[in-house]
Every structure is written in structure tokens, then in C-alpha cells.
Design a protein around this motif. Structure first.
Motif, short mmCIF file in Angstrom:
data_model
loop_
_atom_site.label_atom_id
_atom_site.label_comp_id
_atom_site.label_asym_id
_atom_site.label_seq_id
_atom_site.Cartn_x
_atom_site.Cartn_y
_atom_site.Cartn_z
N UNK A 1 -2.79 2.01 -6.52
CA UNK A 1 -1.71 1.13 -6.60
C UNK A 1 -0.29 2.03 -6.18
N UNK A 2 0.38 1.43 -5.56
CA UNK A 2 1.71 2.15 -5.47
C UNK A 2 2.85 1.09 -5.23
N UNK A 3 3.66 0.93 -6.55
CA UNK A 3 4.61 -0.10 -6.70
C UNK A 3 5.63 0.40 -5.94
N UNK A 4 6.48 -0.71 -5.33
CA UNK A 4 7.71 -0.26 -4.51
C UNK A 4 8.75 -1.24 -5.10
N UNK A 5 9.83 -0.54 -5.75
CA UNK A 5 11.09 -1.24 -6.35
C UNK A 5 12.04 -1.45 -5.32
N UNK A 6 12.46 -2.72 -4.97
CA UNK A 6 13.40 -2.91 -4.06
C UNK A 6 13.21 -4.05 -3.26
N UNK A 7 14.26 -4.28 -1.93
CA UNK A 7 14.13 -5.39 -1.47
C UNK A 7 13.07 -5.72 -0.50
N UNK A 8 12.47 -6.80 -0.14
CA UNK A 8 11.54 -7.07 0.63
C UNK A 8 11.16 -6.23 1.92
N UNK A 9 12.03 -6.35 2.77
CA UNK A 9 12.15 -5.76 4.14
C UNK A 9 12.17 -4.38 4.06
N UNK B 1 9.34 -11.15 8.88
CA UNK B 1 8.37 -10.84 8.23
C UNK B 1 7.29 -10.68 9.21
N UNK B 2 7.07 -11.54 10.37
CA UNK B 2 6.36 -11.44 11.52
C UNK B 2 6.75 -10.11 12.20
N UNK B 3 7.99 -9.84 12.44
CA UNK B 3 8.61 -8.32 13.04
C UNK B 3 8.34 -7.30 12.23
N UNK B 4 7.92 -7.33 11.11
CA UNK B 4 7.43 -6.32 10.43
C UNK B 4 5.98 -5.90 10.24
N UNK B 5 5.40 -6.97 11.02
CA UNK B 5 3.93 -6.86 10.95
C UNK B 5 3.14 -6.53 12.41
N UNK B 6 1.95 -6.09 12.73
CA UNK B 6 1.43 -6.32 13.91
C UNK B 6 0.22 -7.30 14.02
N UNK B 7 0.22 -7.70 15.30
CA UNK B 7 -1.01 -8.77 15.57
C UNK B 7 -2.23 -8.38 14.71
N UNK B 8 -2.71 -9.29 14.14
CA UNK B 8 -3.83 -9.37 13.37
C UNK B 8 -3.70 -9.24 11.82
N UNK B 9 -2.59 -8.65 11.48
CA UNK B 9 -2.12 -8.70 9.93
C UNK B 9 -2.09 -9.88 9.55
N UNK B 10 -2.18 -10.19 8.15
CA UNK B 10 -2.38 -11.52 7.54
C UNK B 10 -1.17 -11.84 6.46
#
Ligand code: AVJ
Length: 311
Positions: free
Chosen positions: A124-132, A170-179
Motif C-alpha cells: 500500500x502507498x497512500x497518497x494525500x491530495x487532489x485526485x488528478x 480521468x481518461x486523459x490520465x490513463x492509457x488504453x486498456x486501463x480500467x
């Protein structure tokens, strides 16, 4: 400081508004926990039913070809729902790291400490902050396939056009095949919806007033919360469930160096919890570069967890 700037801008605007993302300080987290246990607040129970009854089917959809992946959760909260998936994935010896993202530092430190104890072997790696911002950080940490959990109808906290814009980003921050596994609250009997945001014990009311208290504490303000009334609404036509705080009298509030005037009956728009039709859930996916590939429902069909693949 962002919180101060946003609060002042929101309260000097016409109409006045505050951002519901600021509900979640330590007190707000606690009130939301209480809310989730209210008999009227059905979304959590519906989604819990989906996660507990359909664990294997959901995980199998997310595992896909079985390659290693990063399981990222936007707004992880106490991770009760995702824990069903985490446990199943660990039992299946799936190769994954859990990256919960939350705006509350309180939540992230809690998850970082407790989850490895209750779920031995969990990476686990918790990340504290804004989504993007945190999503970009997650992409920088590893190039592995991403599976994003966005549960609890958190997407409903944006108006419809904002939700579409959000999914595009969200899509722009992902790659094809990501879910993406996304939880969305569906339109239903308007009385059921309104009751969920107007609970008898007044916890939703406290949840809203808590933001004024937080502003008092953190931004040196002098809101008298007894001079504001919580007013929840639901519009079955648009599916928008909104909450307001109404000023009960003419009053002036000091926040840091600023003064804000309220007229009697003037409102502060606090939160939207958008409800969706089933058709809208597919349309949002298709219009934002995703392909909807799976649907999971509770028995009442009040809530959907949809699986989308980045096209
Ligand atoms: C956590 C944003 C999904 O909108 O239903 C609950 C927050 N607000 N009761 C929701 C909330 C009032 C909740 N979300």
C-alpha cells in the motif's frame, strides 16, 4: 492558502457557495461515518451489498489478463468497500499495489497504518491530495496497468457537465486498456432519495454545519451556526439532490480579514449529490473515451458499480 481563498471566493460570489470537498476534516470524516450508518442513507449499504455479494465477479473483471496492476482508489475513505476486493485479490495472489488517494490526510495515515495489519501482505502507498495531482504521481511511481476505483457515487458530487469533464480528464490520465470501477447512485423513488439527505437524527445537517465550524476553527471566522438552517432538496427531473444552508436573519460574518453579509433567507449552496439513469451511466462512459464492459447491482437496483475500459 487554498481553503481560505476558496471560502472567501465562494462566499463573496452571487449566489454564495462552498465546496463540499471541504466537508472532510477529522470531524467531517466522523460525521460521514455516522451518516453511512443511518438507516435512511442507503447508498453505502447498496454498494456494500454489491461488493460483498459479487466480490469474485468484480475482481475477475479487474484482473483481466492477470498482469500486474496498480489499484488506485479515488476518495478511499475508510476503504470498507474496497477491503472486500483487496482481501479477495490477496487470496488469489494477484500481483497488485493498492494506492488509496484521499483529500483527508487523516484518512491516508489511518489507511497506511491499519490496512497492512488487517490485510497482511498488502502493498500500500497512500497518497494525500487532489485526485488528478495524485493520479499523476501514481503514474510516475509505476508504469503498470491502472485500475481506478471511484466508489460511493463520489462522482455525484459534481453537476452532470462537471462529471463528464471529470471523466474525460480521468481518461486523459490513463492509457488504453486501463480500467475504472465506478459507483453511481441511480434515480429512484424521490422520497427515498430526499430522506437519505434529510435523516431524522440530523446528522446530514451537522455534516453541513460542520463546514461552518471548520471555517471558524481554521480560518478565524465567527459563524453562529444556530443562525443557519439546513435545507435539502431533490429534483426528480434532473436527478440533482442539493443541500443549502439558509441564513435565518440578516447577519455579518467575519472570516480572517474579510466580512461577509448575509440577508435573511439567503442561501449557501453546499453540495450536489447527482442521481443517474442507467442510460446516462453508459452515455457518460462512451462520451468520455471509455467502453462500458460490466454492470453490478444491488438487489433493489438502486445503485450501480460499472466497469469501464479506457478505449
Ligand atoms: C460521499 C459524496 C457520495 O453525496 O451521497 C452524504 C456525501 N452528503 N450525505 C453523497 C453525502 C450528504 C456523499 N458522497
Amino acid at each position: 492558502m487554498q481553503f481560505y481563498t476558496d471560502v472567501i471566493a465562494g462566499l463573496q460570489a452571487e449566489p454564495k457557495h462552498l465546496n463540499s470537498k471541504y466537508f472532510y476534516d477529522a470531524n467531517g470524516d466522523k460525521l460521514f461515518q455516522e451518516l453511512m450508518n443511518c438507516p435512511e442513507y442507503y447508498p453505502t449499504n447498496c454498494e456494500l451489498e454489491i461488493f460483498s455479494e459479487k466480490t469474485a465477479e468484480i475482481c475477475d473483471a479487474l484482473i483481466a489478463d492477470g498482469d500486474a496492476f496498480d489499484l488506485i482508489e479515488l476518495g478511499a475513505g475508510d476503504a470498507t468497500k474496497s477491503s472486500y476486493l483487496l482481501k479477495y485479490l490477496l487470496d488469489k495472489q494477484a500481483d497488485f499495489t493498492y494506492l488509496p488517494i484521499d483529500i483527508s490526510d487523516n484518512v491516508i495515515s489511518y489507511l497506511n497504518i491499519t490496512l497492512p495489519v488487517t490485510l497482511p501482505g498488502l502493498k500500500i502507498t497512500g497518497l494525500n491530495g487532489e485526485y488528478f495531482e495524485m493520479l499523476k504521481k501514481a503514474a510516475a511511481i509505476s508504469p503498470r496497468r491502472k485500475v481506478v476505483l471511484f466508489l460511493g457515487s463520489n462522482i455525484g458530487n459534481m453537476p452532470l457537465d462537471g462529471a463528464i469533464e471529470f471523466c474525460r480528464e480521468l481518461r486523459n490520465n490513463l492509457s488504453a486498456g486501463d480500467m475504472v470501477l465506478i459507483g453511481m447512485d441511480l434515480k429512484k423513488d424521490p422520497r427515498v432519495i430526499l430522506a437519505a439527505y434529510n435523516d431524522k437524527d440530523g446528522i446530514t445537517r451537522e455534516f453541513n454545519l460542520n463546514l461552518l465550524r471548520r471555517i471558524n476553527r481554521e480560518l478565524h471566522a465567527d459563524f453562529d451556526v444556530s443562525k443557519f438552517e439546513h435545507y435539502p432538496t431533490y429534483d426528480p427531473e434532473t436527478g440533482a439532490c442539493k443541500s443549502y444552508l439558509i441564513s435565518l436573519e440578516d447577519q455579518q460574518v467575519t472570516i480572517g480579514n474579510e466580512k461577509v453579509d448575509f440577508k435573511k433567507d439567503e442561501y449557501i449552496y453546499m453540495e450536489i449529490s447527482q442521481k443517474f439513469t442507467l442510460m446516462q451511466t453508459d452515455q457518460i462512459a462512451i462520451n468520455t473515451g471509455f467502453q462500458p464492459v460490466g454492470q453490478f447491482f444491488d438487489t433493489k437496483k438502486w445503485f450501480i458499480d460499472a466497469v469501464w475500459v479506457a478505449a
